[in-house]
Write a protein that holds these residues in place. Structure first.
Motif, PDB file in Angstrom:
ATOM      1  N   LEU A 164     -29.125 -74.520  41.274  1.00 16.97           N
ATOM      2  CA  LEU A 164     -29.317 -73.617  40.146  1.00 16.97           C
ATOM      3  C   LEU A 164     -28.406 -72.404  40.257  1.00 16.97           C
ATOM      4  O   LEU A 164     -28.062 -71.957  41.354  1.00 16.97           O
ATOM      5  CB  LEU A 164     -30.770 -73.130  40.101  1.00 16.97           C
ATOM      6  CG  LEU A 164     -31.832 -74.089  39.557  1.00 16.97           C
ATOM      7  CD1 LEU A 164     -33.204 -73.452  39.704  1.00 16.97           C
ATOM      8  CD2 LEU A 164     -31.562 -74.416  38.096  1.00 16.97           C
ATOM      9  N   ASN A 165     -28.001 -71.868  39.118  1.00 15.73           N
ATOM     10  CA  ASN A 165     -27.283 -70.603  39.131  1.00 15.73           C
ATOM     11  C   ASN A 165     -28.237 -69.440  39.356  1.00 15.73           C
ATOM     12  O   ASN A 165     -27.865 -68.416  39.924  1.00 15.73           O
ATOM     13  CB  ASN A 165     -26.531 -70.408  37.808  1.00 15.73           C
ATOM     14  CG  ASN A 165     -25.357 -71.353  37.665  1.00 15.73           C
ATOM     15  OD1 ASN A 165     -24.680 -71.652  38.651  1.00 15.73           O
ATOM     16  ND2 ASN A 165     -25.123 -71.842  36.461  1.00 15.73           N
ATOM     17  N   ASP A 166     -29.493 -69.625  38.906  1.00 14.65           N
ATOM     18  CA  ASP A 166     -30.488 -68.565  39.073  1.00 14.65           C
ATOM     19  C   ASP A 166     -30.986 -68.523  40.507  1.00 14.65           C
ATOM     20  O   ASP A 166     -31.136 -69.558  41.166  1.00 14.65           O
ATOM     21  CB  ASP A 166     -31.688 -68.819  38.159  1.00 14.65           C
ATOM     22  CG  ASP A 166     -31.319 -68.783  36.685  1.00 14.65           C
ATOM     23  OD1 ASP A 166     -30.124 -68.629  36.387  1.00 14.65           O
ATOM     24  OD2 ASP A 166     -32.223 -68.939  35.847  1.00 14.65           O
ATOM     25  N   ILE A 167     -31.251 -67.314  40.979  1.00 16.29           N
ATOM     26  CA  ILE A 167     -31.883 -67.138  42.287  1.00 16.29           C
ATOM     27  C   ILE A 167     -33.396 -67.137  42.084  1.00 16.29           C
ATOM     28  O   ILE A 167     -33.908 -66.437  41.211  1.00 16.29           O
ATOM     29  CB  ILE A 167     -31.444 -65.797  42.935  1.00 16.29           C
ATOM     30  CG1 ILE A 167     -29.942 -65.815  43.193  1.00 16.29           C
ATOM     31  CG2 ILE A 167     -32.216 -65.536  44.219  1.00 16.29           C
ATOM     32  CD1 ILE A 167     -29.394 -64.462  43.647  1.00 16.29           C
ATOM     33  N   ILE A 168     -34.097 -67.938  42.861  1.00 19.39           N
ATOM     34  CA  ILE A 168     -35.557 -67.987  42.813  1.00 19.39           C
ATOM     35  C   ILE A 168     -36.089 -67.137  43.959  1.00 19.39           C
ATOM     36  O   ILE A 168     -35.595 -67.227  45.089  1.00 19.39           O
ATOM     37  CB  ILE A 168     -36.079 -69.431  42.972  1.00 19.39           C
ATOM     38  CG1 ILE A 168     -35.338 -70.381  42.021  1.00 19.39           C
ATOM     39  CG2 ILE A 168     -37.583 -69.484  42.757  1.00 19.39           C
ATOM     40  CD1 ILE A 168     -35.553 -70.095  40.570  1.00 19.39           C
ATOM     41  N   ILE A 187     -24.149 -65.616  45.903  1.00 23.38           N
ATOM     42  CA  ILE A 187     -24.104 -64.485  44.975  1.00 23.38           C
ATOM     43  C   ILE A 187     -24.108 -63.145  45.696  1.00 23.38           C
ATOM     44  O   ILE A 187     -23.375 -62.227  45.332  1.00 23.38           O
ATOM     45  CB  ILE A 187     -25.290 -64.572  43.991  1.00 23.38           C
ATOM     46  CG1 ILE A 187     -25.140 -65.841  43.133  1.00 23.38           C
ATOM     47  CG2 ILE A 187     -25.369 -63.330  43.111  1.00 23.38           C
ATOM     48  CD1 ILE A 187     -26.321 -66.134  42.244  1.00 23.38           C
ATOM     49  N   GLY A 188     -24.948 -63.034  46.726  1.00 26.70           N
ATOM     50  CA  GLY A 188     -25.079 -61.746  47.405  1.00 26.70           C
ATOM     51  C   GLY A 188     -24.494 -61.686  48.791  1.00 26.70           C
ATOM     52  O   GLY A 188     -24.385 -60.594  49.371  1.00 26.70           O
ATOM     53  N   ARG A 239     -23.852 -55.820  42.119  1.00 31.33           N
ATOM     54  CA  ARG A 239     -23.738 -56.882  41.123  1.00 31.33           C
ATOM     55  C   ARG A 239     -24.927 -56.754  40.183  1.00 31.33           C
ATOM     56  O   ARG A 239     -26.071 -56.622  40.621  1.00 31.33           O
ATOM     57  CB  ARG A 239     -23.726 -58.273  41.769  1.00 31.33           C
ATOM     58  CG  ARG A 239     -22.483 -58.550  42.585  1.00 31.33           C
ATOM     59  CD  ARG A 239     -22.316 -60.036  42.866  1.00 31.33           C
ATOM     60  NE  ARG A 239     -21.962 -60.786  41.666  1.00 31.33           N
ATOM     61  CZ  ARG A 239     -20.722 -60.904  41.186  1.00 31.33           C
ATOM     62  NH1 ARG A 239     -19.702 -60.291  41.795  1.00 31.33           N
ATOM     63  NH2 ARG A 239     -20.495 -61.616  40.098  1.00 31.33           N
ATOM     64  N   TRP A 240     -24.627 -56.786  38.897  1.00 33.71           N
ATOM     65  CA  TRP A 240     -25.685 -56.656  37.901  1.00 33.71           C
ATOM     66  C   TRP A 240     -26.530 -57.936  37.855  1.00 33.71           C
ATOM     67  O   TRP A 240     -26.008 -59.041  37.817  1.00 33.71           O
ATOM     68  CB  TRP A 240     -25.095 -56.390  36.523  1.00 33.71           C
ATOM     69  CG  TRP A 240     -24.790 -54.949  36.284  1.00 33.71           C
ATOM     70  CD1 TRP A 240     -23.574 -54.339  36.344  1.00 33.71           C
ATOM     71  CD2 TRP A 240     -25.739 -53.933  35.945  1.00 33.71           C
ATOM     72  NE1 TRP A 240     -23.688 -53.004  36.076  1.00 33.71           N
ATOM     73  CE2 TRP A 240     -25.019 -52.722  35.819  1.00 33.71           C
ATOM     74  CE3 TRP A 240     -27.112 -53.916  35.740  1.00 33.71           C
ATOM     75  CZ2 TRP A 240     -25.624 -51.518  35.497  1.00 33.71           C
ATOM     76  CZ3 TRP A 240     -27.732 -52.724  35.418  1.00 33.71           C
ATOM     77  CH2 TRP A 240     -26.995 -51.537  35.298  1.00 33.71           C
ATOM     78  N   LEU A 261     -33.575 -64.378  39.367  1.00 37.27           N
ATOM     79  CA  LEU A 261     -32.502 -63.401  39.217  1.00 37.27           C
ATOM     80  C   LEU A 261     -31.275 -64.119  38.659  1.00 37.27           C
ATOM     81  O   LEU A 261     -30.886 -65.164  39.180  1.00 37.27           O
ATOM     82  CB  LEU A 261     -32.142 -62.773  40.570  1.00 37.27           C
ATOM     83  CG  LEU A 261     -33.169 -61.858  41.228  1.00 37.27           C
ATOM     84  CD1 LEU A 261     -32.724 -61.512  42.644  1.00 37.27           C
ATOM     85  CD2 LEU A 261     -33.366 -60.591  40.423  1.00 37.27           C
ATOM     86  N   VAL A 262     -30.692 -63.566  37.610  1.00 34.91           N
ATOM     87  CA  VAL A 262     -29.493 -64.136  37.005  1.00 34.91           C
ATOM     88  C   VAL A 262     -28.360 -63.127  37.130  1.00 34.91           C
ATOM     89  O   VAL A 262     -28.523 -61.954  36.760  1.00 34.91           O
ATOM     90  CB  VAL A 262     -29.722 -64.487  35.521  1.00 34.91           C
ATOM     91  CG1 VAL A 262     -28.469 -65.123  34.933  1.00 34.91           C
ATOM     92  CG2 VAL A 262     -30.913 -65.413  35.366  1.00 34.91           C
ATOM     93  N   ASP A 263     -27.245 -63.584  37.671  1.00 32.74           N
ATOM     94  CA  ASP A 263     -26.078 -62.716  37.834  1.00 32.74           C
ATOM     95  C   ASP A 263     -25.439 -62.478  36.467  1.00 32.74           C
ATOM     96  O   ASP A 263     -24.931 -63.405  35.829  1.00 32.74           O
ATOM     97  CB  ASP A 263     -25.074 -63.373  38.775  1.00 32.74           C
ATOM     98  CG  ASP A 263     -23.903 -62.447  39.130  1.00 32.74           C
ATOM     99  OD1 ASP A 263     -23.796 -61.357  38.537  1.00 32.74           O
ATOM    100  OD2 ASP A 263     -23.106 -62.824  40.006  1.00 32.74           O
TER     101      ASP A 263
END
Length: 301
Positions: A164-168, A187-188, A239-240, A261-263
């Motif tokens: 997934l692109n989203d972070i859970i 991402i982070g 990062r937003w 969380l979505v970048d």
């Protein structure tokens, strides 16, 4: 089984004040035989050569061999699959040497199909010397199937989460991270182990910290909200992120939060570029309007 029950009843109802030692011993043997025959687990008694002396009715239920059919045969030759003969021989040897064993493995039915079993083996001792062994087989096929189905489901879920692109994520009621999906590293820059067990505020850009704490307190009252803030990456860059969170409720009590969380860093950069361009256009329009006014005023003169 009926004759066993009748004989036990006769011995138990003996009118002699105290049973003779031979009667007591016989009663114990009958108790054991009744347990042996009524067990839902397959039980086989073997001698020192691994040959079956006796097997119960459940042995036929699980493996398809009747007690008479298997009597006198080497147990390992009958129900151990060819590729597990070494394992079967080793287990038998250990039991006959006086060791109690327990293992989960596969055994083979009369029709050639395999069955998952939990095996309990223990020696039969006479005068401290092993003269054979009892082997108990419990059919655990249903449990194994359930475990395999669960493992397959967990693997599919893990693959879904990891791609997934989203972070859970999830936190406890004190804002300590209890789970974060592996893509936090992409991402982070953090490993999962570097995030789980720490407060989420450790990963919030300082200028956004006050707002995040206020948001957390609101969410812990039961309000599900979406918001945006800056995540502090491992390199120290912001990062937003857009987060959607909801409370975790257990026993009618909020015990934490879970969400995604979505970048949105690229979106924020695009919005800023559009905004700057809009300001530039507005400034250019103002300059053009001012220039046109000056020309008009000059012509009127």
């Amino acid at each position: 089984m009926a004759h066993l029950r009748q004989r036990i009843a006769e011995l138990e109802s003996s009118k002699s004040g105290r049973k003779r030692p031979e009667e007591a011993l016989q009663l114990q043997k009958l108790y054991f035989q009744q347990l042996f025959e009524s067990s839902l687990d397959a039980i086989a008694m073997v001698d020192t050569e691994d040959r079956v002396i006796q097997a119960n009715r459940a042995f036929e239920t699980i493996f398809g061999f009747s007690p008479k059919e298997i009597q006198g045969q080497a147990l390992n030759d009958v129900i151990v699959p060819p590729d597990l003969h070494a394992e079967g021989a080793s287990l038998s040897l250990r039991a006959l040497e006086g060791e109690s064993i327990r293992v989960e493995t596969l055994r083979q039915r009369k029709d050639g199909s395999l069955v998952n079993v939990d095996i309990l083996g223990y020696p039969t001792l006479t005068g401290g010397e092993a003269v054979g062994a009892y082997v108990v087989y419990r059919d655990i096929s249903a449990r194994k199937q359930a475990q395999d189905a669960l493992s397959e489901s967990e693997e599919k879920y893990r693959n879904l989460i990891e791609n997934l692109n989203d972070i859970i994520y999830s936190t406890d009621e004190n804002a300590v991270v209890t789970y974060i999906s592996p893509n936090i590293e992409r991402i982070g820059g953090y490993l999962q182990s570097e995030v789980v067990g720490r407060s989420f505020i450790d990963f919030v850009y300082p200028e956004d910290l006050a707002g995040r704490m206020d948001q957390f307190e609101k969410l812990m009252t039961g309000t599900a909200q979406a918001s945006e803030y800056r995540l502090l990456t491992k390199d120290g860059d912001p990062r937003w992120m857009r987060t959607n969170s909801r409370p975790i409720i257990r026993d009618n009590r909020i015990v934490g939060l879970q969400g995604t969380l979505v970048d949105i860093t690229d979106r924020k950069a695009a919005e800023e570029h559009i905004l700057i361009h809009a300001y530039e256009l507005e400034a250019a329009n103002d300059e053009l309007s001012h220039t046109q006014k000056q020309l008009l005023d000059a012509n009127l003169k």
